[in-house]
Design an enzyme around this catalytic site. Structure first.
Site, PDB file in Angstrom:
ATOM      1  N   HIS A 153       0.840  -1.202   0.000  1.00  0.00           N
ATOM      2  CA  HIS A 153       0.000   0.000   0.000  1.00  0.00           C
ATOM      3  C   HIS A 153       0.875   1.252   0.000  1.00  0.00           C
ATOM      4  O   HIS A 153       0.677   2.152  -0.816  1.00  0.00           O
ATOM      5  CB  HIS A 153      -0.918  -0.012   1.220  1.00  0.00           C
ATOM      6  CG  HIS A 153      -1.552   1.310   1.518  1.00  0.00           C
ATOM      7  ND1 HIS A 153      -2.573   1.833   0.750  1.00  0.00           N
ATOM      8  CD2 HIS A 153      -1.294   2.235   2.469  1.00  0.00           C
ATOM      9  CE1 HIS A 153      -2.910   3.009   1.236  1.00  0.00           C
ATOM     10  NE2 HIS A 153      -2.157   3.289   2.272  1.00  0.00           N
ATOM     11  N   ASP A 183       7.408  21.363 -26.697  1.00  0.00           N
ATOM     12  CA  ASP A 183       7.275  20.050 -26.054  1.00  0.00           C
ATOM     13  C   ASP A 183       8.365  19.975 -25.000  1.00  0.00           C
ATOM     14  O   ASP A 183       9.138  20.924 -24.835  1.00  0.00           O
ATOM     15  CB  ASP A 183       7.445  18.936 -27.108  1.00  0.00           C
ATOM     16  CG  ASP A 183       6.736  17.648 -26.682  1.00  0.00           C
ATOM     17  OD1 ASP A 183       6.956  17.237 -25.534  1.00  0.00           O
ATOM     18  OD2 ASP A 183       5.972  17.099 -27.477  1.00  0.00           O
ATOM     19  N   TRP A 218       7.582  -0.128   3.913  1.00  0.00           N
ATOM     20  CA  TRP A 218       8.094   0.494   2.689  1.00  0.00           C
ATOM     21  C   TRP A 218       9.523   1.000   2.866  1.00  0.00           C
ATOM     22  O   TRP A 218      10.199   1.296   1.893  1.00  0.00           O
ATOM     23  CB  TRP A 218       7.175   1.633   2.233  1.00  0.00           C
ATOM     24  CG  TRP A 218       7.384   2.947   2.930  1.00  0.00           C
ATOM     25  CD1 TRP A 218       6.955   3.271   4.176  1.00  0.00           C
ATOM     26  CD2 TRP A 218       8.065   4.094   2.422  1.00  0.00           C
ATOM     27  NE1 TRP A 218       7.323   4.545   4.484  1.00  0.00           N
ATOM     28  CE2 TRP A 218       8.005   5.084   3.415  1.00  0.00           C
ATOM     29  CE3 TRP A 218       8.704   4.377   1.216  1.00  0.00           C
ATOM     30  CZ2 TRP A 218       8.570   6.347   3.250  1.00  0.00           C
ATOM     31  CZ3 TRP A 218       9.272   5.645   1.061  1.00  0.00           C
ATOM     32  CH2 TRP A 218       9.198   6.603   2.072  1.00  0.00           C
ATOM     33  N   SER A 248      13.451   6.257 -14.009  1.00  0.00           N
ATOM     34  CA  SER A 248      12.422   7.087 -14.638  1.00  0.00           C
ATOM     35  C   SER A 248      12.458   8.505 -14.082  1.00  0.00           C
ATOM     36  O   SER A 248      12.433   9.487 -14.828  1.00  0.00           O
ATOM     37  CB  SER A 248      11.064   6.447 -14.397  1.00  0.00           C
ATOM     38  OG  SER A 248      10.037   7.335 -14.697  1.00  0.00           O
ATOM     39  N   SER A 249      12.569   8.618 -12.752  1.00  0.00           N
ATOM     40  CA  SER A 249      12.553   9.951 -12.128  1.00  0.00           C
ATOM     41  C   SER A 249      13.766  10.758 -12.543  1.00  0.00           C
ATOM     42  O   SER A 249      13.656  11.972 -12.773  1.00  0.00           O
ATOM     43  CB  SER A 249      12.534   9.820 -10.610  1.00  0.00           C
ATOM     44  OG  SER A 249      11.334   9.253 -10.205  1.00  0.00           O
ATOM     45  N   HIS A 332      13.262  11.522   3.488  1.00  0.00           N
ATOM     46  CA  HIS A 332      12.639  12.783   3.881  1.00  0.00           C
ATOM     47  C   HIS A 332      12.466  13.744   2.707  1.00  0.00           C
ATOM     48  O   HIS A 332      11.379  14.302   2.538  1.00  0.00           O
ATOM     49  CB  HIS A 332      13.345  13.456   5.052  1.00  0.00           C
ATOM     50  CG  HIS A 332      12.485  14.544   5.602  1.00  0.00           C
ATOM     51  ND1 HIS A 332      11.501  14.311   6.526  1.00  0.00           N
ATOM     52  CD2 HIS A 332      12.379  15.832   5.257  1.00  0.00           C
ATOM     53  CE1 HIS A 332      10.833  15.419   6.735  1.00  0.00           C
ATOM     54  NE2 HIS A 332      11.351  16.366   5.984  1.00  0.00           N
ATOM     55  N   GLU A 334      11.904  12.824  -0.132  1.00  0.00           N
ATOM     56  CA  GLU A 334      10.826  12.192  -0.889  1.00  0.00           C
ATOM     57  C   GLU A 334       9.449  12.749  -0.487  1.00  0.00           C
ATOM     58  O   GLU A 334       8.603  12.990  -1.335  1.00  0.00           O
ATOM     59  CB  GLU A 334      10.878  10.679  -0.692  1.00  0.00           C
ATOM     60  CG  GLU A 334       9.710   9.893  -1.258  1.00  0.00           C
ATOM     61  CD  GLU A 334       9.644   9.885  -2.771  1.00  0.00           C
ATOM     62  OE1 GLU A 334      10.681  10.151  -3.403  1.00  0.00           O
ATOM     63  OE2 GLU A 334       8.559   9.622  -3.306  1.00  0.00           O
ATOM     64  N   TYR A 336       8.861  15.681   0.536  1.00  0.00           N
ATOM     65  CA  TYR A 336       8.730  17.011  -0.080  1.00  0.00           C
ATOM     66  C   TYR A 336       8.549  16.899  -1.571  1.00  0.00           C
ATOM     67  O   TYR A 336       7.888  17.736  -2.189  1.00  0.00           O
ATOM     68  CB  TYR A 336       9.938  17.875   0.267  1.00  0.00           C
ATOM     69  CG  TYR A 336       9.977  18.196   1.730  1.00  0.00           C
ATOM     70  CD1 TYR A 336       8.822  18.630   2.362  1.00  0.00           C
ATOM     71  CD2 TYR A 336      11.110  18.033   2.493  1.00  0.00           C
ATOM     72  CE1 TYR A 336       8.802  18.887   3.707  1.00  0.00           C
ATOM     73  CE2 TYR A 336      11.104  18.292   3.840  1.00  0.00           C
ATOM     74  CZ  TYR A 336       9.948  18.720   4.449  1.00  0.00           C
ATOM     75  OH  TYR A 336       9.936  18.959   5.780  1.00  0.00           O
ATOM     76  N   SER A 347      -1.237  26.973  -5.265  1.00  0.00           N
ATOM     77  CA  SER A 347      -1.030  28.399  -5.525  1.00  0.00           C
ATOM     78  C   SER A 347      -1.866  28.850  -6.725  1.00  0.00           C
ATOM     79  O   SER A 347      -2.538  29.887  -6.665  1.00  0.00           O
ATOM     80  CB  SER A 347       0.444  28.677  -5.813  1.00  0.00           C
ATOM     81  OG  SER A 347       1.228  28.322  -4.705  1.00  0.00           O
ATOM     82  N   HIS A 382      15.499  12.721  12.138  1.00  0.00           N
ATOM     83  CA  HIS A 382      14.300  12.699  12.986  1.00  0.00           C
ATOM     84  C   HIS A 382      13.507  11.401  12.831  1.00  0.00           C
ATOM     85  O   HIS A 382      12.562  11.171  13.582  1.00  0.00           O
ATOM     86  CB  HIS A 382      13.411  13.930  12.762  1.00  0.00           C
ATOM     87  CG  HIS A 382      12.841  14.051  11.383  1.00  0.00           C
ATOM     88  ND1 HIS A 382      12.581  15.273  10.824  1.00  0.00           N
ATOM     89  CD2 HIS A 382      12.484  13.144  10.475  1.00  0.00           C
ATOM     90  CE1 HIS A 382      12.074  15.082   9.623  1.00  0.00           C
ATOM     91  NE2 HIS A 382      12.013  13.802   9.388  1.00  0.00           N
ATOM     92  N   HIS A 383      13.904  10.548  11.878  1.00  0.00           N
ATOM     93  CA  HIS A 383      13.262   9.244  11.777  1.00  0.00           C
ATOM     94  C   HIS A 383      13.973   8.209  12.637  1.00  0.00           C
ATOM     95  O   HIS A 383      13.573   7.054  12.662  1.00  0.00           O
ATOM     96  CB  HIS A 383      13.246   8.782  10.322  1.00  0.00           C
ATOM     97  CG  HIS A 383      12.456   9.692   9.432  1.00  0.00           C
ATOM     98  ND1 HIS A 383      11.108   9.552   9.241  1.00  0.00           N
ATOM     99  CD2 HIS A 383      12.818  10.781   8.731  1.00  0.00           C
ATOM    100  CE1 HIS A 383      10.673  10.499   8.433  1.00  0.00           C
ATOM    101  NE2 HIS A 383      11.691  11.267   8.115  1.00  0.00           N
ATOM    102  N   THR A 408       7.336  26.684   5.611  1.00  0.00           N
ATOM    103  CA  THR A 408       5.994  26.136   5.397  1.00  0.00           C
ATOM    104  C   THR A 408       4.939  27.134   5.870  1.00  0.00           C
ATOM    105  O   THR A 408       3.923  27.350   5.197  1.00  0.00           O
ATOM    106  CB  THR A 408       5.837  24.797   6.144  1.00  0.00           C
ATOM    107  OG1 THR A 408       7.013  24.027   5.918  1.00  0.00           O
ATOM    108  CG2 THR A 408       4.650  24.038   5.654  1.00  0.00           C
ATOM    109  N   LYS A 411       4.463  29.850   3.426  1.00  0.00           N
ATOM    110  CA  LYS A 411       3.579  29.479   2.313  1.00  0.00           C
ATOM    111  C   LYS A 411       2.116  29.523   2.734  1.00  0.00           C
ATOM    112  O   LYS A 411       1.278  30.105   2.043  1.00  0.00           O
ATOM    113  CB  LYS A 411       3.941  28.082   1.797  1.00  0.00           C
ATOM    114  CG  LYS A 411       5.284  28.050   1.106  1.00  0.00           C
ATOM    115  CD  LYS A 411       5.480  26.835   0.271  1.00  0.00           C
ATOM    116  CE  LYS A 411       4.675  26.856  -0.988  1.00  0.00           C
ATOM    117  NZ  LYS A 411       5.164  27.772  -1.996  1.00  0.00           N
ATOM    118  N   ARG A 530       2.047   0.714  14.923  1.00  0.00           N
ATOM    119  CA  ARG A 530       1.737   0.510  13.503  1.00  0.00           C
ATOM    120  C   ARG A 530       2.068  -0.923  13.110  1.00  0.00           C
ATOM    121  O   ARG A 530       2.794  -1.616  13.791  1.00  0.00           O
ATOM    122  CB  ARG A 530       2.651   1.390  12.642  1.00  0.00           C
ATOM    123  CG  ARG A 530       2.503   2.823  12.792  1.00  0.00           C
ATOM    124  CD  ARG A 530       3.720   3.535  12.199  1.00  0.00           C
ATOM    125  NE  ARG A 530       3.762   3.441  10.742  1.00  0.00           N
ATOM    126  CZ  ARG A 530       4.725   3.971   9.997  1.00  0.00           C
ATOM    127  NH1 ARG A 530       5.719   4.616  10.568  1.00  0.00           N
ATOM    128  NH2 ARG A 530       4.696   3.866   8.692  1.00  0.00           N
TER     129      ARG A 530
HETATM  130 CU   LIG Z   1      11.244  13.136   7.737  1.00  0.00          CU
END
Ligand SMILES: [Cu+2]
Length: 629
Positions: A153, A183, A218, A248-249, A332, A334, A336, A347, A382-383, A408, A411, A530
């Protein structure tokens, strides 16, 4: 109203479905020859089938078929095969267009279709999760299977729903339109980068079905992802899948920078690039820096598993923590990568939804995104607060994480300032945008709670974290995508969706996701971990609410499918979009946007030829004026 123009536009819009599904009839003669040849082949095979029935089946006398029934069977086979082959050769051009060509609009559409489908797959997994948790061990009765479902998931939603849709779908469709370029710079690479994605998804499917799948989350932490816990090929398939996705990215990022930096026309300077493109610019920067780190970590994991290295194996003086460091150095940024394009979309949506021609503080918005991007690379610790990290590092990572709240906040307050004094239109896009603002803020606030190392030690790996990142992603990134989808859907297709039903759908999903995820804060504070299919009885109540919320949002998703179907079926054509002229992607004034945009036509001429054509046009005008006289 100019009726002729109106009729023209209606016709154009009615062709949308055919434009999506049909073919250009250019080489009619070739096609007829081709079809004729195929027909001959089909007739041959049909007669072969008929003979087979006559001589083999009939002669054995075991199957009692009369002569006429054999003929019927043969005739039926012929008709069926003819029909199939007719479809195939008629769809020859269709296939060439959708697989072989490299128009950014087509590829954007493919991205939308693929990622929407992947999103439905991910939704299936989350339904299983919630069914399982509606009562302890109710449904699957298998810890490993449950963990496989949870892992898949997460991976599907991140790598195959949000990233492809928000970067590939919106990015491909809108970046060339917003930059006013023909293009993407490398159109063929653009095609390639899409087609590695289904392969990647297939590899993930292989992983799911080989030897029980991978159930380590994951994040793929060793030792769970080492041979010691998962000896089968599931994790190897997963690693290859993520490698392909990363490829790809990276291709996409290079393509984007080339388009952004080199294909823009001179008059279109950097300060005039729309915010969505800028948000993608920051996202691409994050991708280019983060994906290779993930690729390195995954490759080390692959060699650990297969050729006996010991990067992450303490027995060979390796270190499992190394993987966690590398993974979150990718992981992390990722998050963002997932949310920054949504910032860009919001926006645009807020600006148009309050009828203003510019967002409040565009420059500051851009620098806020840049600082979010840069800071995103130095907060990965922080993880790992619970993994024996030293106190100084904890203080550093905690402080850095809290500092991200500043850009943040910049924004969020600038969006609010844009709303301030404007006339907020009661359009569905504004429902989604305001939903984004509120729930993204809620997710951000719980993020600040989690950034405190002392609190995180208690809340780590509880449902509080799950609730936090679902508020940020499920209600942030996905609401942003919905807002963008409703905003640009008429631009992409030329038709509008049902106004009232879309609002109803928003309200149902609003209720659904909040009933799903808000109780999870309480579960987390109560200490429910979890990734377990089983829990103590006192957690039943909130899990029960959460399960019903999940069902409501599933119903809402079905409603959304119906709304899309109804929109395509009813063909409510868009004639005058209420969009200010600052929005460059809407400048075509013909919807859907022409397959080959205005810019493409200009560029495809040599300058001398262009001048010649212009002269011809001018002389034609002069002539017609003279003849009128
Ligand atoms: Cu993080």
């Amino acid at each position: 109203m100019n009726l002729k123009l109106f009729g023209k536009r209606i016709n154009r819009v009615k062709k949308i479905f055919f434009r999506l599904m049909s073919l250009n009839v250019n080489n009619t003669q070739n096609k007829i020859d081709f079809i004729y040849q195929i027909e001959q082949i089909v007739r041959f095979y049909a007669s072969f089938i008929e003979r087979f029935f006559k001589e083999v089946v009939f002669s054995t006398k075991k199957v009692f078929l009369s002569d006429s029934s054999v003929r019927v069977v043969g005739g039926f086979a012929e008709k069926l095969l003819l029909r199939v082959f007719n479809r195939v050769c008629l769809s020859y051009e269709w296939i060439v267009r959708w697989i072989g060509r490299a128009n950014h609009k087509d590829i954007g559409t493919l991205y939308f279709i693929f990622s929407f489908w992947a999103g439905l797959v991910g939704t299936g997994f989350r339904v299983i999760i919630r069914l399982e948790l509606s009562r302890p061990m109710r449904f699957l009765k298998d810890f490993q299977l449950y963990n496989v479902v949870v892992t898949t998931h997460g991976l599907v939603m991140i790598f195959f729903l949000v990233m492809p849709m928000i970067i590939g779908g919106f990015g491909n469709w809108l970046v060339p339109l917003m930059l006013a370029v023909p293009d993407m710079a490398f159109a063929r690479i653009n095609n390639l980068r899409f087609w590695v994605l289904p392969s990647s998804f297939t590899l993930m499917g292989f992983s799911l079905f080989s030897e029980g799948g991978f159930g380590g989350g994951w994040t793929l932490y060793p030792p769970l992802s080492r041979n010691i816990a998962h000896s089968g090929p599931a994790i190897d398939f997963l690693i290859l899948s993520l490698h392909l996705g990363g490829l790809s990215s990276i291709m996409a990022s290079l393509n984007f920078y080339r388009t952004w930096g080199n294909s823009r026309s001179g008059c279109h300077n950097f300060l005039r690039v729309p915010l969505f493109c800028r948000s993608l610019g920051v996202t691409r920067f994050l991708l280019l820096l983060a994906i290779p780190v993930l690729a390195g970590a995954l490759t080390m994991l692959l060699t650990d598993r297969n050729i006996n290295t010991s990067f992450f194996d303490p027995v060979g003086l390796g270190d499992s923590m190394l993987f966690v460091h590398l993974f979150w150095f990718f992981g992390h940024p990722e998050v963002y990568i997932l949310i920054l394009p949504a910032f860009g979309i919001i926006s645009h949506v807020i600006k148009v939804g309050v009828g203003k021609s510019r967002i409040f503080g565009k420059v500051a918005m851009f620098w806020a995104m840049c600082s979010i991007g840069v800071l995103g690379f130095i907060v990965w610790g922080h993880h790992m607060f619970t993994m024996g990290i030293n106190v100084d590092s904890r203080a550093f990572f905690r402080t850095m994480t809290i500092i991200i709240a500043i850009p943040t906040g910049v924004k969020v307050f600038r969006w609010l300032a844009t709303l301030w004094g404007g006339k907020i239109r009661r359009w569905p896009i504004m429902y989604w945008a305001l939903g984004f603002l509120v729930f993204f803020t809620v997710g951000g606030l719980t993020g600040i709670v989690l950034s405190r190392a002392s609190l995180d030690v208690i809340l780590h790996d509880t449902y509080y974290v799950t609730a936090h990142f679902h508020y940020v992603l499920r209600m942030g990134a996905v609401f942003g995508m919905f807002a963008g989808f409703h905003y640009w859907f008429p631009l992409f297709t030329g038709v509008g969706l049902h106004g009232v039903w879309r609002k109803a759908q928003f309200i149902s999903i609003f209720v659904g996701v909040n009933f799903t995820f808000f109780p999870q804060h309480f579960l987390g504070l109560g200490g429910m971990p979890r990734r377990y299919p089983i829990y103590r009885d006192n957690f039943f109540f909130f899990n029960y609410i959460s399960r019903w919320g999940s069902s409501v949002s599933l119903g809402s998703l079905c409603f959304f499918l119906w709304i899309m179907y109804e929109g395509m079926y009813s063909q409510r054509s868009l004639i005058f979009p209420l969009v200010p002229k600052t929005e460059v992607e809407w400048m075509y004034r013909v919807y859907p946007v022409p397959f080959h945009g205005l810019m493409q036509r200009c560029v495809s001429y040599q300058p001398s030829e262009l001048r010649k054509t212009m002269r011809e046009k001018l002389s034609y005008r002069v002539d017609s004026k003279n003849s009128l006289k």
